[in-house]
Design a protein around this motif. Structure first.
Motif, PDB file in Angstrom:
ATOM      1  N   TYR A  48       0.829  -1.195   0.000  1.00  0.00           N
ATOM      2  CA  TYR A  48       0.000   0.000   0.000  1.00  0.00           C
ATOM      3  C   TYR A  48       0.869   1.253   0.000  1.00  0.00           C
ATOM      4  CZ  TYR A  48      -3.507  -3.377   1.495  1.00  0.00           C
ATOM      5  OH  TYR A  48      -4.348  -4.469   1.567  1.00  0.00           O
ATOM      6  N   CYS A  49       0.357   2.277  -0.629  1.00  0.00           N
ATOM      7  CA  CYS A  49       1.109   3.512  -0.822  1.00  0.00           C
ATOM      8  C   CYS A  49       0.210   4.694  -0.489  1.00  0.00           C
ATOM      9  CB  CYS A  49       1.546   3.554  -2.288  1.00  0.00           C
ATOM     10  SG  CYS A  49       2.487   4.979  -2.777  1.00  0.00           S
ATOM     11  N   ASN A  50       0.741   5.633   0.309  1.00  0.00           N
ATOM     12  CA  ASN A  50      -0.026   6.833   0.649  1.00  0.00           C
ATOM     13  C   ASN A  50       0.814   8.075   0.447  1.00  0.00           C
ATOM     14  OD1 ASN A  50      -2.797   6.226   1.930  1.00  0.00           O
ATOM     15  ND2 ASN A  50      -1.454   4.675   2.777  1.00  0.00           N
TER      16      ASN A  50
ATOM     17  N   ASN B  26      -3.712   7.701  -2.656  1.00  0.00           N
ATOM     18  CA  ASN B  26      -3.252   6.388  -2.255  1.00  0.00           C
ATOM     19  C   ASN B  26      -3.386   5.404  -3.401  1.00  0.00           C
ATOM     20  OD1 ASN B  26      -6.222   6.684  -1.439  1.00  0.00           O
ATOM     21  ND2 ASN B  26      -5.925   4.483  -1.372  1.00  0.00           N
TER      22      ASN B  26
END
Lengths: 115, 116
Positions: free
Chosen positions: A22-24, A71
């Protein structure tokens, strides 16, 4: 400045299991890109997502871009030993209205796959 | 199509010495980037060129780092004097479009610098 955070930092899976990273981003992005870096190698471009809520697939890999364009996620179905490496998301932002933007990388998720 | 060429592949120097890295981007790519990748971290942008002009060098430690792309093709990155914390892989990348586009950024194999 813009920050891009990725979780988890490490992921160990058995071959055949699924994997998600996951990327934010701290800011709204113009696009998000995903790269793979094999051990001892250099980052290799996988895909770019541009639209809010966009979903793209590449064989066993599914990439999503969030509705707010802050995200993203990468999901690998049924991992194989060839999937080993570090997966980076990178957020592109030129929201300042300048002609040129900046691509900021997350710290990456290291994936190991046990046969 | 040839990729992004970088040299040397490895360099070991003592602190306070100087070092230079060379990069030749993919033909036709107007935008060239130098990234620094410290072990265990993501690449960090040092400087970005559009043709032979600098468009972003906000994260370049200008007291010791310099870069040029005189003819709008190949580029050199120099460190003088080097510090221990400069030990990293220096990656050069190029792209057709600054935003990435369908092909993203193409990275070279990098130069692994060790400062002792």
């Amino acid at each position: 400045g813009q920050q891009v955070m990725q979780i988890p930092q490490y992921q160990h899976v058995q071959e055949g299991e699924d994997f998600t990273t996951y990327c934010n981003s701290s800011t709204t992005l113009s696009n998000i890109q995903w790269y793979k870096q094999r051990p001892g190698g250099h980052p290799v471009f996988l895909i770019q997502l541009v639209k809010s809520g966009e979903v793209k697939k590449q064989k066993r890999l599914t990439f999503q871009f969030g509705e707010a364009k802050k995200n993203s996620s990468l999901h690998i179905t049924a991992t194989q030993t060839t999937d080993v490496g570090t997966y980076f998301c990178a957020g592109f932002n030129n929201a300042g209205g300048t002609s040129y933007g900046k691509l900021t990388f997350g710290q990456g998720t290291i994936l190991t796959v046990h046969p | 199509e040839a990729g992004v060429a970088q040299s040397p592949r490895y360099k070991i120097i003592e602190k306070r010495q100087s070092v230079a890295f060379w990069c030749n981007p993919i033909s036709g790519h107007a935008t060239l980037y130098w990234y620094q990748q410290i072990l265990g971290q993501g690449p960090k942008l040092l400087i970005q060129f559009q043709n032979n002009g600098v468009v972003d060098d906000s994260q370049l430690p200008k007291d010791r780092f310099s870069a040029e792309r005189l003819k709008g093709v190949d580029s050199t990155l120099k460190i003088q004097p080097a510090k221990l914390e400069d030990s990293a892989v220096y990656l050069c990348a190029s792209s057709l479009k600054n935003s990435g586009g369908s092909y993203g950024y193409t990275f070279g194999s990098g130069t692994r610098l060790t400062v002792v």
